[in-house]
Design an enzyme around this catalytic site. Sequence first.
Site, short mmCIF file in Angstrom:
data_model
loop_
_atom_site.label_atom_id
_atom_site.label_comp_id
_atom_site.label_asym_id
_atom_site.label_seq_id
_atom_site.Cartn_x
_atom_site.Cartn_y
_atom_site.Cartn_z
N LYS A 22 0.85 -1.21 0.00
CA LYS A 22 0.00 0.00 0.00
C LYS A 22 0.87 1.25 0.00
CE LYS A 22 -1.62 1.59 4.11
NZ LYS A 22 -1.29 3.00 4.41
N ASN A 23 1.91 1.24 0.85
CA ASN A 23 2.68 2.48 1.03
C ASN A 23 3.63 2.76 -0.12
OD1 ASN A 23 1.27 2.95 3.32
ND2 ASN A 23 2.88 2.36 4.75
N ARG A 92 -4.24 10.07 4.48
CA ARG A 92 -3.03 10.86 4.70
C ARG A 92 -2.22 11.02 3.40
NH1 ARG A 92 0.03 14.16 8.14
NH2 ARG A 92 2.19 13.81 7.63
N CYS A 116 -4.80 7.93 9.51
CA CYS A 116 -4.86 7.32 10.84
C CYS A 116 -4.58 8.35 11.92
CB CYS A 116 -3.84 6.20 10.93
SG CYS A 116 -4.38 4.70 10.14
N ARG A 121 0.15 14.96 13.14
CA ARG A 121 0.93 14.58 11.94
C ARG A 121 1.10 15.82 11.07
NH1 ARG A 121 -1.21 8.84 9.71
NH2 ARG A 121 0.75 8.91 8.57
N PRO A 122 2.00 16.72 11.50
CA PRO A 122 2.17 17.97 10.76
C PRO A 122 2.79 17.73 9.38
CG PRO A 122 3.82 17.78 12.50
CD PRO A 122 2.91 16.59 12.64
N ILE A 123 2.70 18.74 8.51
CA ILE A 123 3.32 18.63 7.17
C ILE A 123 4.32 19.76 6.96
CG2 ILE A 123 1.46 17.33 6.05
CD1 ILE A 123 0.46 20.03 4.92
N ASP A 124 4.86 20.27 8.09
CA ASP A 124 5.79 21.41 8.00
C ASP A 124 7.01 21.10 7.13
OD1 ASP A 124 6.18 19.60 10.20
OD2 ASP A 124 7.82 20.86 10.90
N ASP A 308 5.06 0.54 11.92
CA ASP A 308 3.82 -0.06 11.42
C ASP A 308 3.64 -1.51 11.88
OD1 ASP A 308 3.41 2.32 10.16
OD2 ASP A 308 3.90 1.61 8.14
N ILE A 330 8.29 6.94 16.71
CA ILE A 330 7.92 7.65 15.48
C ILE A 330 6.65 8.48 15.67
CG2 ILE A 330 7.43 7.39 13.00
CD1 ILE A 330 10.22 6.39 13.78
N ARG A 400 -8.44 -0.37 4.77
CA ARG A 400 -7.57 0.61 4.13
C ARG A 400 -6.22 0.01 3.76
NH1 ARG A 400 -6.10 4.57 7.75
NH2 ARG A 400 -4.80 5.10 6.00
C1 EPZ Z 1 4.50 6.93 6.32
O1 EPZ Z 1 3.73 7.96 6.91
C2 EPZ Z 1 3.59 5.73 6.20
N1 EPZ Z 1 2.44 6.06 5.38
C3 EPZ Z 1 3.14 5.29 7.58
O2 EPZ Z 1 2.38 4.11 7.45
C4 EPZ Z 1 4.38 4.98 8.43
O3 EPZ Z 1 3.96 4.69 9.74
C5 EPZ Z 1 5.32 6.19 8.44
O4 EPZ Z 1 5.64 6.58 7.09
C6 EPZ Z 1 6.64 5.91 9.17
O5 EPZ Z 1 7.26 4.80 8.60
C7 EPZ Z 1 2.54 5.97 4.06
O6 EPZ Z 1 3.56 5.63 3.49
C8 EPZ Z 1 1.32 6.24 3.28
P1 EPZ Z 1 6.57 10.32 8.32
P2 EPZ Z 1 4.26 9.45 6.92
O7 EPZ Z 1 6.43 11.58 7.57
O8 EPZ Z 1 4.91 9.73 5.64
C9 EPZ Z 1 6.69 13.64 11.81
C10 EPZ Z 1 0.58 2.66 7.85
O9 EPZ Z 1 0.19 2.10 8.91
N2 EPZ Z 1 6.57 14.65 10.75
O10 EPZ Z 1 7.81 9.52 8.16
O11 EPZ Z 1 3.12 10.30 7.35
C11 EPZ Z 1 5.39 12.86 11.95
O12 EPZ Z 1 4.45 13.57 12.73
C12 EPZ Z 1 1.00 4.12 7.84
O13 EPZ Z 1 0.61 2.08 6.76
C13 EPZ Z 1 6.65 15.99 11.08
O14 EPZ Z 1 6.81 16.36 12.26
O15 EPZ Z 1 5.31 9.37 8.08
C14 EPZ Z 1 5.86 11.58 12.59
O16 EPZ Z 1 5.99 11.76 13.97
C15 EPZ Z 1 0.60 4.85 9.06
N3 EPZ Z 1 6.54 16.92 10.08
C16 EPZ Z 1 7.24 11.38 11.97
O17 EPZ Z 1 7.63 12.65 11.45
C17 EPZ Z 1 6.37 16.57 8.78
O18 EPZ Z 1 6.30 17.47 7.93
C18 EPZ Z 1 7.26 10.35 10.85
O19 EPZ Z 1 6.35 10.69 9.85
C19 EPZ Z 1 6.30 15.21 8.45
C20 EPZ Z 1 6.40 14.25 9.45
#
Ligand code: EPZ
Length: 419
Positions: A22-23, A92, A116, A121-124, A308, A330, A400
Amino acid sequence: MQDFIITGGNRLSGEITLQGSKNSTLPIMAGAFLVNGKCTLLNCPKLTDVYSASRILNCLGSICRLKNNCAEIDSTAVSDSVIPENLMREMRSSIMFMGAILGRMGECTVSIPGGCELGPRPIDMHLTALSKMGAEITDRHGKIFCKIPDGRARGARISLSFPSVGATENIILCAVLADGETVINNAAREPEICDLCGFLRSCGAKIKGDGESRIIIEGVRELHSCEYTVMPDRIAGATYLSMTAATGGEIILKNACIAETEPFISVLEQTGCRIYSADNRIYIRRIGRLKSVKDRIRTMPHPGFPTDAQAVLMAALVTADGTSVFEENIFDCRYRHTDALIKMGADIQVMGKAAVIRGVPRLHGAEIEATDLRGGAAMAVAALAAEGITKLSCISHIDRGYENFEKIISAVGGKIRRE
Ligand code: EPZ
């Protein structure tokens, strides 16, 4: 609203063919938006998140057709750069389209994505990186307007403060058609990043270093059609391995990615399960009662133990002999499944980032609610191992991420039905 009715106590035995990841599929579908032509994606899982990505593509003027496990995406005549709020809320990964739309159209309008509930889950990091690549970004009441004044993103040097998977993917998606070279330092190294880059390279993109912490992308003018096979889903794999560990029996996982699943397998082996792997197959057999895991299980970016897989492994360890300790590094809020496991008789104490699991001899069935995708899968793992019947509701979370969940489990001897 549907439920799973699960009768526990049956050992699993047989073969499971793993779904596509999926990811990987979701960012690759966003990547197909960049291509001036038709892409055929094979091994696409049939999941609600994939259907959402397809709706986004169609709304942007691509033509996306899903048939069995194949997605055909023709983005020759893309027309729109706005993702409506209702589609953004569905998952997401909708945010992944931001980099792709900007890269192709020079502008985009999105809003804060759903997905989820794992804590904030910020996007900064996504926004800072895209603005370094030339995007002017304004946020008005949750709507995010991005515009690159001269229409084409420019290469940039970007150092991420944390190796975010999503931010790394968004930067890559924006950079492949950008003017000049983009360097990402402290990039995420997850296998799904390599899969996205593999797809983009098949379309003519110039990318080096994926799988390492520094990724270099040299922008090209155009991407061309391709056919690409999505990698197997290592987290679905970890889920079925945990299920076999929890219920006993023996399973062969076919179409598995062995090296990518290794960080999980090396921990699961400590429970006493016999695990062998070769030729894209992973064999697991539980011998006697599961043993607890002695070392603290710390979730970390790849190649660390995957966040995950934390919930599904925990669901197996609640009946192990001894105490295991998890440390979730994480996400802030990724222990929401523990209340349901406790209701089923587990002994779990959550203290901030840590969860202490004292193994109990058995669990019992209960009425429980899935809280999120992997948490819901973990509850199914526990229910299959428990004594008696469990009614698991809110299973749309599980749909999902897991294709044919109940069919796969029933085929290897688990008693589960959808109502
Ligand atoms: C991906 O999410 C996966 N989703 C998640 O899988 C997975 O848990 C995660 O990576 C970590 O491996 C998809 O690939 C669709 P991150 P993502 O950005 O990209 C913080 C599942 O169960 N952060 O690596 O959202 C964030 O809050 C899902 O299949 C910021 O602070 O994860 C988190 O604490 C759930 N600012 C950490 O980084 C940002 O701009 C990791 O998030 C971006 C992230």
